[in-house]
Design a protein around this motif. Structure first.
Motif, PDB file in Angstrom:
ATOM      1  N   UNK A 140       0.824  -1.601  -0.176  1.00  7.36           N
ATOM      2  CA  UNK A 140       0.125  -0.132  -0.093  1.00  7.36           C
ATOM      3  C   UNK A 140       0.672   0.942  -0.254  1.00  7.36           C
ATOM      4  N   UNK A 141       0.927   1.996  -1.094  1.00  3.64           N
ATOM      5  CA  UNK A 141       1.486   3.427  -1.215  1.00  3.64           C
ATOM      6  C   UNK A 141       0.987   4.194  -0.195  1.00  3.64           C
ATOM      7  N   UNK A 142       1.974   5.178   0.090  1.00  2.00           N
ATOM      8  CA  UNK A 142       1.136   6.675   1.013  1.00  2.00           C
ATOM      9  C   UNK A 142       0.318   6.885   0.486  1.00  2.00           C
ATOM     10  N   UNK A 143      -0.765   7.631   1.557  1.00  2.00           N
ATOM     11  CA  UNK A 143      -1.867   8.367   0.913  1.00  2.00           C
ATOM     12  C   UNK A 143      -1.648  10.253   1.026  1.00  2.00           C
ATOM     13  N   UNK A 144      -1.794  10.678   0.633  1.00  2.00           N
ATOM     14  CA  UNK A 144      -2.384  12.304   0.176  1.00  2.00           C
ATOM     15  C   UNK A 144      -2.188  12.588   1.577  1.00  2.00           C
ATOM     16  N   UNK A 145      -3.270  12.293   2.698  1.00  2.00           N
ATOM     17  CA  UNK A 145      -3.069  12.678   3.902  1.00  2.00           C
ATOM     18  C   UNK A 145      -2.436  12.775   5.079  1.00  2.00           C
ATOM     19  N   UNK A 146      -1.198  11.417   4.346  1.00  2.00           N
ATOM     20  CA  UNK A 146      -0.155  10.830   5.115  1.00  2.00           C
ATOM     21  C   UNK A 146       0.760  11.803   4.962  1.00  2.00           C
ATOM     22  N   UNK A 147       0.969  11.699   3.004  1.00  3.17           N
ATOM     23  CA  UNK A 147       2.140  12.417   2.707  1.00  3.17           C
ATOM     24  C   UNK A 147       2.356  14.063   3.572  1.00  3.17           C
ATOM     25  N   UNK A 148       0.921  14.522   3.901  1.00  2.00           N
ATOM     26  CA  UNK A 148       0.592  15.882   4.822  1.00  2.00           C
ATOM     27  C   UNK A 148       1.559  15.811   5.822  1.00  2.00           C
ATOM     28  N   UNK A 149       0.681  14.368   6.535  1.00  2.00           N
ATOM     29  CA  UNK A 149       1.429  14.407   7.752  1.00  2.00           C
ATOM     30  C   UNK A 149       3.306  14.509   8.089  1.00  2.00           C
ATOM     31  N   UNK A 150       3.715  13.629   7.076  1.00  2.00           N
ATOM     32  CA  UNK A 150       4.487  13.650   7.041  1.00  2.00           C
ATOM     33  C   UNK A 150       5.643  14.784   6.485  1.00  2.00           C
ATOM     34  N   UNK A 151       5.487  15.615   6.201  1.00  2.00           N
ATOM     35  CA  UNK A 151       5.539  16.706   5.188  1.00  2.00           C
ATOM     36  C   UNK A 151       5.463  17.915   6.633  1.00  2.00           C
TER      37      UNK A 151
END
Ligand code: SAH
Length: 355
Positions: free
Chosen positions: A1-12
């Motif tokens: 499962x690739x990262x979702x957009x909300x997860x990417x945002x959290x990481x940023x």
């Protein structure tokens, strides 16, 4: 499962540096698993700094009248290609402003000659060109095309990249898809920290890299150039407190790492813009946080300073051969190898990284 957009945002937005270190380790692991330990070297030839565009961020925009303009001759370009072969590089990247003096058949013949006389892969980065030109160059043997979409926020994009008067504006995403249909490997990317860029739009940019299944992705910090509207302090728009993405080294590493997790098989350079922010370690840290490509500048020394898309590019001081020797030693010191051959994208069944 690739990262979702909300997860990417959290990481940023992640405030805990220890967790961010874990993200970097995971990106390095995914890089190792999917593209191995080879670092591919692409010789960058800055063919021309002539440009008809008025990009608000770029120092070689047409409106910068204080810049001396140049276009390399056919023989100068072919000499650069010979040098790339001598250094053992597998690819040359021909980059330029949107210069219509780079004519279809002139460039076609140069591509043909490089492909006939050398084992090099040829990557083009010549801006937004017609379908006809792109087809002729592909038929001449060009393998790959780089066209960064810069930001996926349409309002911000049209502000920083005004369309050419009288030409139908086609989005860079549409152009990338057209390039892929012509048989090119396609590369894109963004600048990190453009004034007006919000964290949520940067998260969307990274998710879009995955959706487009890009073969190559270049990300670097936005570096203000004083002779541009965006670089002139007074005119600088901002996304507002807390929302504006900083054009920092640290955020750029996060973007590189997240890009690797979203696109495990892509070729991702540790960019010159990154090593301009940190001349000591920028390139190395990029390679340890997801990147697997370096693009050494092999433009003839007398033209280098003139390809000033942003000030104080880190490559200006280096001669090609000094840089080459240090680069090779630096890569080996990381326990990595020098990539052999053209180093194109190796398409396998994808499985994204997780943190
Ligand atoms: N004319 C080509 C090549 C442009 S230079 C094109 O438009 O595609 C390549 C990349 O350098 C650009 O896509 C942009 O992302 C980056 N760049 C330009 N100006 C910059 C700046 N001021 N700071 C950081 N990167 C910049």
């Amino acid at each position: 499962m690739p990262l979702t957009e909300p997860e990417i945002l959290q990481w940023l937005l992640e405030p805990d540096e220890a967790r961010v270190e874990a993200l970097y380790r995971e990106a390095d692991r995914v890089r190792h698993e999917h593209v191995g330990d080879a670092v591919h070297l692409r010789g960058l030839i800055e063919v021309s700094n002539i440009c008809i565009r008025q990009c608000a961020y770029c120092g070689i925009r047409a409106g910068n009248t204080s810049l001396q303009r140049y276009r390399l001759s056919r023989d100068e370009i072919l000499e650069c290609a010979r040098q790339a072969v001598m250094f053992g590089y597998g690819t040359v990247v021909m980059q330029a402003g949107e210069d219509y003096g780079i004519e279809r058949d002139w460039m076609g013949e140069i591509i043909q000659t490089i492909k006939r006389d050398t084992p090099l892969a040829v990557t083009l980065s010549l801006g937004e060109r017609s379908e006809e030109e792109l087809r002729v160059w592909r038929e001449a043997g060009a393998d790959r095309y780089l066209l960064r979409f810069e930001t996926s926020d349409p309002a911000l994009f049209s502000m920083i990249h005004p369309p050419v008067h009288g030409r139908m504006a086609e989005s860079r995403i549409e152009q990338l898809l057209r390039l892929r249909a012509l048989g090119y490997e396609i590369g894109s990317g963004v600048m990190v920290g453009i004034p007006g860029q919000r964290y949520c739009s940067l998260a969307h940019d990274i998710a879009l890299f995955g959706e487009l299944d890009l073969d190559m992705i270049g990300v670097g910090p936005y570096l203000p150039h004083p002779a541009t509207p965006l670089g002139a302090e007074a005119l600088r728009p901002s996304a507002g407190a807390g929302e504006q993405v900083p054009n920092s080294e640290h955020l750029t590493y996060r973007v590189v790492a997240l890009t690797r997790l979203v696109c495990p098989q892509a070729n991702i350079p540790s960019t010159t813009a990154l090593s301009t922010l940190n001349t000591q370690e920028g390139r190395t840290l990029g390679l340890q946080r997801g990147a697997n490509v370096v693009m050494p500048n092999i433009t003839p020394a007398q033209y280098r300073a003139l390809y000033e898309i942003y000030p104080a590019k880190s490559c200006i001081r280096e001669t090609s051969s000094d840089f080459h020797a240090q680069l090779i030693a630096g890569i080996r010191a990381l326990g990595r190898e020098i990539g052999e051959g053209p180093g194109g994208r190796n398409k396998k069944a994808a499985s994204g990284g997780r943190v």
